[in-house]
Motif scaffolding. Structure first.
Motif, PDB file in Angstrom:
ATOM      1  N   PHE A 141       1.087  -1.342  -0.018  1.00 23.87           N
ATOM      2  CA  PHE A 141       0.166  -0.614  -0.527  1.00 23.87           C
ATOM      3  C   PHE A 141       0.687   1.178  -0.005  1.00 23.87           C
ATOM      4  O   PHE A 141       2.186   1.491   0.295  1.00 23.87           O
ATOM      5  CB  PHE A 141      -1.054  -0.143   0.897  1.00 23.87           C
ATOM      6  N   CYS A 142       0.145   2.381  -0.367  1.00 20.52           N
ATOM      7  CA  CYS A 142       0.850   3.706  -0.094  1.00 20.52           C
ATOM      8  C   CYS A 142       0.674   4.908   1.056  1.00 20.52           C
ATOM      9  O   CYS A 142      -0.432   4.282   1.612  1.00 20.52           O
ATOM     10  CB  CYS A 142       0.120   4.925  -1.879  1.00 20.52           C
ATOM     11  N   VAL A 143       1.674   5.227   1.402  1.00 21.25           N
ATOM     12  CA  VAL A 143       2.023   5.833   2.611  1.00 21.25           C
ATOM     13  C   VAL A 143       1.612   7.786   1.779  1.00 21.25           C
ATOM     14  O   VAL A 143       2.930   7.365   1.461  1.00 21.25           O
ATOM     15  CB  VAL A 143       2.351   5.745   3.589  1.00 21.25           C
ATOM     16  N   ALA A 144       1.196   8.303   2.222  1.00 22.04           N
ATOM     17  CA  ALA A 144       1.506   9.699   1.800  1.00 22.04           C
ATOM     18  C   ALA A 144       1.681  10.404   3.510  1.00 22.04           C
ATOM     19  O   ALA A 144       2.160  10.274   4.357  1.00 22.04           O
ATOM     20  CB  ALA A 144       0.156  10.642   2.129  1.00 22.04           C
ATOM     21  N   VAL A 145       3.325  11.221   2.258  1.00 24.99           N
ATOM     22  CA  VAL A 145       3.676  12.220   3.720  1.00 24.99           C
ATOM     23  C   VAL A 145       2.278  13.052   4.829  1.00 24.99           C
ATOM     24  O   VAL A 145       2.341  13.823   3.907  1.00 24.99           O
ATOM     25  CB  VAL A 145       5.009  13.047   3.443  1.00 24.99           C
ATOM     26  N   PRO A 146       2.653  13.151   5.972  1.00 23.75           N
ATOM     27  CA  PRO A 146       1.617  13.609   6.124  1.00 23.75           C
ATOM     28  C   PRO A 146       2.061  15.112   6.440  1.00 23.75           C
ATOM     29  O   PRO A 146       3.143  15.127   6.773  1.00 23.75           O
ATOM     30  CB  PRO A 146       1.068  13.291   7.834  1.00 23.75           C
ATOM     31  N   VAL A 147       0.798  15.965   7.006  1.00 23.52           N
ATOM     32  CA  VAL A 147       0.993  16.814   6.935  1.00 23.52           C
ATOM     33  C   VAL A 147       0.194  17.465   8.488  1.00 23.52           C
ATOM     34  O   VAL A 147      -0.196  16.866   8.746  1.00 23.52           O
ATOM     35  CB  VAL A 147       0.247  17.798   6.375  1.00 23.52           C
ATOM     36  N   HIS A 148       0.924  18.335   9.004  1.00 21.01           N
ATOM     37  CA  HIS A 148       0.210  18.713  10.670  1.00 21.01           C
ATOM     38  C   HIS A 148      -1.096  18.689  11.007  1.00 21.01           C
ATOM     39  O   HIS A 148      -1.293  19.689   9.783  1.00 21.01           O
ATOM     40  CB  HIS A 148       1.087  19.613  11.585  1.00 21.01           C
ATOM     41  N   TYR A 149      -1.814  18.513  11.834  1.00 24.48           N
ATOM     42  CA  TYR A 149      -3.396  19.340  11.791  1.00 24.48           C
ATOM     43  C   TYR A 149      -3.690  20.919  11.764  1.00 24.48           C
ATOM     44  O   TYR A 149      -4.362  20.716  11.002  1.00 24.48           O
ATOM     45  CB  TYR A 149      -3.801  18.111  12.678  1.00 24.48           C
ATOM     46  N   ARG A 150      -2.672  21.226  12.240  1.00 22.63           N
ATOM     47  CA  ARG A 150      -2.462  22.872  12.293  1.00 22.63           C
ATOM     48  C   ARG A 150      -2.128  23.498  10.393  1.00 22.63           C
ATOM     49  O   ARG A 150      -3.278  24.359  10.662  1.00 22.63           O
ATOM     50  CB  ARG A 150      -1.674  22.774  12.283  1.00 22.63           C
ATOM     51  N   ARG A 151      -1.081  22.876   9.821  1.00 23.56           N
ATOM     52  CA  ARG A 151      -1.308  22.586   8.015  1.00 23.56           C
ATOM     53  C   ARG A 151      -2.570  21.987   7.809  1.00 23.56           C
ATOM     54  O   ARG A 151      -3.105  23.233   6.551  1.00 23.56           O
ATOM     55  CB  ARG A 151      -0.452  22.288   7.662  1.00 23.56           C
ATOM     56  N   LEU A 152      -2.942  21.557   7.321  1.00 21.60           N
ATOM     57  CA  LEU A 152      -4.454  20.664   7.371  1.00 21.60           C
ATOM     58  C   LEU A 152      -4.923  21.279   7.687  1.00 21.60           C
ATOM     59  O   LEU A 152      -5.994  21.790   6.549  1.00 21.60           O
ATOM     60  CB  LEU A 152      -3.905  19.847   7.421  1.00 21.60           C
TER      61      LEU A 152
END
Length: 174
Positions: A59-70
């Protein structure tokens, strides 16, 4: 000039970060133009098909962004790319596996050492992620590879949580 780490078994990028490719990434990341992901995903799919190594991923995992940036941006550009790639190749995207636990300043404009220090300790895996990762090969997806600092931090968190291997695919490389 990127430095890879043993936690990343294989890496490739679809484009060099210049011209049209750079404009598309900027439109996606900073211009709220999610349709810019479509031509980038076409390039990602072509590179995925070119290297047998990528086809070993579960499977693929995307590099996450912090919830504040999201919250500010409204979306994670790497997740948009992962979803667009998934639609083309059928590889599932695992969400909420890798988390950005520290809100660091932007990596844009920073040198190699500043980037490495800035991103250190920024990622962790969720409980759900740890059970899902165990023994699997993971395709880590990001928009731009500059020095490799973010990718290395993500890959180390995935490996620590039990991933068998981490493969890196980015839309662009600096």
């Amino acid at each position: 000039d990127t430095v890879m780490d043993p936690s990343i078994a294989f890496a490739a990028s679809a484009y060099v970060y210049e011209g049209t490719a750079a404009a598309l990434v900027k439109a996606l990341k900073f211009g709220a133009n999610q349709t810019a992901a479509m031509p980038l995903a076409d390039g990602l799919a072509a590179v995925y098909a070119m290297f047998q190594e990528f086809q070993t991923a579960s499977f693929c995992v995307a590099v996450p962004v912090h919830y504040r940036r999201l919250r500010k941006r409204g979306y994670n550009q790497s997740e948009i790319l992962a979803d667009a790639l998934s639609a083309r190749i059928g590889l599932p995207v695992a969400t909420d596996v890798l988390l950005r636990v520290h809100h660091k300043r932007s990596q844009v404009g920073q040198g190699r050492e500043a980037r490495r220090l800035n991103i250190a300790g920024a990622f962790a895996t969720s409980t759900h992620g740890r059970s899902m990762l165990r023994g699997h090969t993971v395709l880590l997806l990001d928009d731009v590879l500059t020095t490799g600092s973010t990718a290395i931090e993500c890959a180390q968190a995935l490996m620590k949580a039990g991933a068998a291997r981490v493969l890196l695919l980015t839309a662009c490389r600096a």
